[in-house]
Design a protein around this motif. Sequence first.
Motif, mmCIF file in Angstrom:
data_model
loop_
_atom_site.group_PDB
_atom_site.id
_atom_site.type_symbol
_atom_site.label_atom_id
_atom_site.label_comp_id
_atom_site.label_asym_id
_atom_site.label_seq_id
_atom_site.Cartn_x
_atom_site.Cartn_y
_atom_site.Cartn_z
ATOM 1 N N ARG B 239 0.911 -1.467 -0.128
ATOM 2 C CA ARG B 239 0.086 0.107 0.024
ATOM 3 C C ARG B 239 0.888 1.144 -0.049
ATOM 4 O O ARG B 239 0.709 2.252 -1.066
ATOM 5 C CB ARG B 239 -1.004 0.079 0.993
ATOM 6 N N ALA B 240 1.957 1.251 0.939
ATOM 7 C CA ALA B 240 2.791 2.265 0.950
ATOM 8 C C ALA B 240 3.527 2.501 -0.339
ATOM 9 O O ALA B 240 3.778 3.637 -0.823
ATOM 10 C CB ALA B 240 3.796 2.187 2.064
ATOM 11 N N ALA B 241 4.123 1.462 -0.864
ATOM 12 C CA ALA B 241 4.739 1.458 -2.356
ATOM 13 C C ALA B 241 3.640 2.081 -3.094
ATOM 14 O O ALA B 241 4.399 2.647 -3.906
ATOM 15 C CB ALA B 241 5.181 0.017 -2.744
ATOM 16 N N PHE B 242 2.404 1.611 -3.379
ATOM 17 C CA PHE B 242 1.702 2.129 -4.396
ATOM 18 C C PHE B 242 1.521 3.672 -4.103
ATOM 19 O O PHE B 242 1.688 4.552 -5.137
ATOM 20 C CB PHE B 242 0.309 1.473 -4.193
ATOM 21 N N ASP B 243 1.409 4.105 -2.926
ATOM 22 C CA ASP B 243 1.149 5.641 -2.631
ATOM 23 C C ASP B 243 2.395 6.227 -2.901
ATOM 24 O O ASP B 243 2.516 7.411 -3.802
ATOM 25 C CB ASP B 243 0.915 5.816 -1.196
ATOM 26 N N THR B 244 3.543 5.762 -2.852
ATOM 27 C CA THR B 244 4.974 6.348 -2.967
ATOM 28 C C THR B 244 4.974 6.640 -4.522
ATOM 29 O O THR B 244 5.334 7.483 -5.235
ATOM 30 C CB THR B 244 5.998 5.547 -2.654
ATOM 31 N N LEU B 245 4.911 5.310 -5.501
ATOM 32 C CA LEU B 245 4.959 5.486 -6.717
ATOM 33 C C LEU B 245 4.108 6.344 -7.440
ATOM 34 O O LEU B 245 4.326 7.092 -8.256
ATOM 35 C CB LEU B 245 4.680 3.992 -7.346
ATOM 36 N N THR B 246 2.624 6.628 -7.086
ATOM 37 C CA THR B 246 1.751 7.276 -7.779
ATOM 38 C C THR B 246 2.019 8.574 -7.310
ATOM 39 O O THR B 246 1.944 9.588 -8.088
ATOM 40 C CB THR B 246 0.323 6.719 -7.175
ATOM 41 N N ARG B 247 2.749 8.754 -6.099
ATOM 42 C CA ARG B 247 2.869 10.421 -5.604
ATOM 43 C C ARG B 247 4.111 10.779 -6.681
ATOM 44 O O ARG B 247 4.350 11.841 -6.942
ATOM 45 C CB ARG B 247 3.195 10.482 -4.360
#
Lengths: 268, 261
Positions: B239-247
């Motif tokens: 979840r955190a990785a997804f947020d980081t990538l999209t940010r």
Amino acid sequence: MTPIHYARCLGGIVKREALRWTQQRGRFFSALVRPLVWLAIFAAGFHFVLGVSIIPPYETYIPYEVYIAPGLLAMIQLFNGMQSSLSMVYDREMGSMKTLLVSPFPRWFLLTAKLLASVVVSVVQAYIFLGIAWFWEIDPPPLGYLSVLPALILSGLMLGALGLVLSSFIRQLENFAGVMNFVIFPMFFASSALYPLWRVKESSLTLYWICQANPFTHATELIRFALYGQMAPLSAGVVAGATLLFMVLAVWGYDPGRGLLARRGGGE
Amino acid sequence: MTPAPQVTTAALDVSGLSHAFGPRQVLRDVGFSLAPGDFTVLLGLNGAGKTTLFALITRLYHSRQGRIAVFGHDIRRQPSAALAAMGVVFQQPTLDLDLTVRQNLAYHASLHGLAGSRARIRIEEELERVGLADRRDTRVRQLSGGQRRRVELARALVHDPALLLLDEPTVGLDIESRRFLIDHVRHLCRSRDMAVLWATHLIDEADDTAKVIVLHQGQVLDQGPVPQVTARAGVPTLRAAFDTLTRQHQGTPQHQEGAAR
């Protein structure tokens, strides 16, 4: 894929169409009741208004009911053709069409199979109507019931193919009413289904030519002549030509490379 | 990291895939590869391009650019072989509600050239697996949402495909039905060596043993086994990785409209 596989695929598509038709009770009954309403109410009302003189293929004066019966047969097929393919457009946003198109069979074959399936259903409907219409004294010669079969198949093919074309080209339809207004009504009324064309000619020459150019007129005439054991070569030619044209357009419309499926995003 | 060069034929190989509807670019240079036995989660928000990607892979229409191959069969040049190897569960329900479960499956079998006793046996087997054998003569309309999804899964498997595609299969399902579907599909991966592409916007459907492709605004931001993707992003969870990538993606010059959340 061998011919046996193709035959199985066709068999499955026809069976499904037949099952859908019989198991959706609303559709089943409305398909039967619609032409009967026309026959019982419309024809009865106009019985005394419109006198029909002796025109081929009829050999005597005929009641109005007898005149409009072939048009109603064509109408059954028109509705059926629209319904069986257009239901694919708005039934769950192309869902059932997608299922069909991911089959490994060539797309032209799938569309043709779909078309044949809808023709089988429409021919059965037409015969049920003829059976009931017999009680209205619409009694063509016994052999007419046989000779009308190829005409019904050909006109069913044409109207079914038209439905396929529309289903590939129409971007979005809120409901059946759009098709009613822009396809079914104009085709049905601007044809020889309800009144002989010589009468149309008396009132408007333009309308007469529109009726002549309307393939639905020729479907009606083809059925009318065939029902009395006669051939209408011009109408047969027009109907066959229109069938071919619509089918080419339908295959084009569903082509994954060029067609319009891509432009509208396949129901997204 | 790009996928390692394929020694064996990939179950699904997508490369350089781009697509646009008119001026709207939906997919940009998408590439990934699925090996037999892979359970791959295609993770993306609504509108990321997942459904378009599915439409292209299933040949509903062709892409503007790029190549798609199923077990080495190019979808344009050998569509029949490619589609025959593929089972699909679409996002929208596609069952005939007025037909029985078995009639629906028999129709699908015929679309793959199966009929008669062979089709009957396959249908029974797949219904048995999803626990709906006793509902075979029930009309689909009378089934619950979860049961309908299971029927669709059984249907997609009737012709024994080696590649299974599922587009948001768990949408609208309760927790139990969701669990059943995921477990069942993962079991198929292991037991039949089936390659699965599972599109979803629900991050928790990709556990640590899955592979993941993060699709955002039509681009693949990262892909690989879940632990690798999280490690590359330098965070503990997907979840955190997804947020980081999209940010990060949002911060690139052509996307200055601000944070996604």
